[in-house]
Design a protein around this motif. Structure first.
Motif, PDB file in Angstrom:
ATOM      1  N   THR A   4       0.847  -1.186   0.000  1.00 26.85           N
ATOM      2  CA  THR A   4       0.000   0.000   0.000  1.00 26.85           C
ATOM      3  C   THR A   4       0.884   1.239   0.000  1.00 26.85           C
ATOM      4  O   THR A   4       1.806   1.349   0.812  1.00 26.85           O
ATOM      5  N   ALA A   5       0.596   2.138  -0.922  1.00 29.16           N
ATOM      6  CA  ALA A   5       1.360   3.387  -1.029  1.00 29.16           C
ATOM      7  C   ALA A   5       0.438   4.567  -0.745  1.00 29.16           C
ATOM      8  O   ALA A   5      -0.776   4.488  -0.924  1.00 29.16           O
ATOM      9  N   THR A  13       6.441   4.631  -8.620  1.00 27.63           N
ATOM     10  CA  THR A  13       7.888   4.707  -8.406  1.00 27.63           C
ATOM     11  C   THR A  13       8.406   3.398  -7.823  1.00 27.63           C
ATOM     12  O   THR A  13       9.428   2.870  -8.272  1.00 27.63           O
ATOM     13  N   LEU A  14       7.695   2.863  -6.844  1.00 26.09           N
ATOM     14  CA  LEU A  14       8.097   1.596  -6.234  1.00 26.09           C
ATOM     15  C   LEU A  14       8.099   0.466  -7.255  1.00 26.09           C
ATOM     16  O   LEU A  14       9.043  -0.322  -7.325  1.00 26.09           O
ATOM     17  N   LEU A  50      10.941  -3.236   0.389  1.00 25.98           N
ATOM     18  CA  LEU A  50       9.801  -2.508  -0.176  1.00 25.98           C
ATOM     19  C   LEU A  50       9.330  -1.382   0.740  1.00 25.98           C
ATOM     20  O   LEU A  50       8.825  -0.370   0.269  1.00 25.98           O
ATOM     21  N   GLU A  51       9.469  -1.588   2.053  1.00 18.11           N
ATOM     22  CA  GLU A  51       8.972  -0.581   2.995  1.00 18.11           C
ATOM     23  C   GLU A  51       9.851   0.660   2.953  1.00 18.11           C
ATOM     24  O   GLU A  51      11.061   0.576   2.954  1.00 18.11           O
ATOM     25  N   ARG A  52       9.191   1.791   2.899  1.00 19.02           N
ATOM     26  CA  ARG A  52       9.873   3.087   2.855  1.00 19.02           C
ATOM     27  C   ARG A  52       8.857   4.168   3.182  1.00 19.02           C
ATOM     28  O   ARG A  52       7.701   3.865   3.472  1.00 19.02           O
ATOM     29  N   GLU A  53       9.245   5.397   3.104  1.00 16.46           N
ATOM     30  CA  GLU A  53       8.346   6.525   3.369  1.00 16.46           C
ATOM     31  C   GLU A  53       7.140   6.450   2.438  1.00 16.46           C
ATOM     32  O   GLU A  53       7.286   6.392   1.219  1.00 16.46           O
ATOM     33  N   GLY A  54       5.949   6.359   2.996  1.00 18.43           N
ATOM     34  CA  GLY A  54       4.729   6.343   2.202  1.00 18.43           C
ATOM     35  C   GLY A  54       4.328   4.983   1.678  1.00 18.43           C
ATOM     36  O   GLY A  54       3.375   4.871   0.923  1.00 18.43           O
TER      37      GLY A  54
END
Length: 101
Positions: A4-5, A13-14, A50-54
Motif C-alpha cells: 500500500t502506497a 515509483t516503487l 519494499l517498505e519506505r516513506e509512504g
C-alpha cells in the motif's frame, strides 16, 4: 503481500524500482485519502526492501509454503492411466522393418 502506497505516484515509483510479481492492477484503498494497494508475490527476504516513506507491506499468506504443502498432496504417477497401460521396467528399442521405419 499487499503493498500500500500513500498515492499513485509513490506506488508507480516503487513498481519501477523493485521487481515484483504483481497479481492484478493497483486499486484505491477504501477510506479517505489517495492510498493505492496492489497484491504481489514477494519473498519474505525482499519484503523489507519494499517498505519506505509512504509505503507499507502487509503479509497476507505464505504462498511458497502453501504451494509446497499442496504439491505433497499430488501423487507422482499418472492417475488417469489404467495400471495395465503404464510401462513397467526397462524398455526395448524395436526397429520397424517396414519401409519408412
Amino acid at each position: 503481500m499487499r503493498v500500500t502506497a500513500s498515492d499513485a505516484e509513490t506506488l508507480r515509483t516503487l513498481l519501477r524500482e523493485q521487481q515484483m510479481d504483481i497479481g492484478g492492477r493497483p486499486r484505491p484503498t477504501p477510506g479517505p485519502g489517495n492510498e493505492m494497494s496492489i497484491e504481489a508475490y514477494v519473498p519474505r527476504s525482499n519484503a523489507d526492501r519494499l517498505e519506505r516513506e509512504g509505503v507499507s507491506v502487509n503479509v497476507l499468506r505464505d504462498a511458497t509454503a502453501t504451494g509446497q504443502a499442496r504439491q505433497k498432496e499430488v501423487a507422482r504417477g499418472n492417475r488417469f492411466a489404467a495400471p495395465d497401460e503404464v510401462p513397467q521396467g526397462l524398455g526395448e528399442i524395436v526397429k520397424d522393418e517396414r519401409p519408412g521405419g
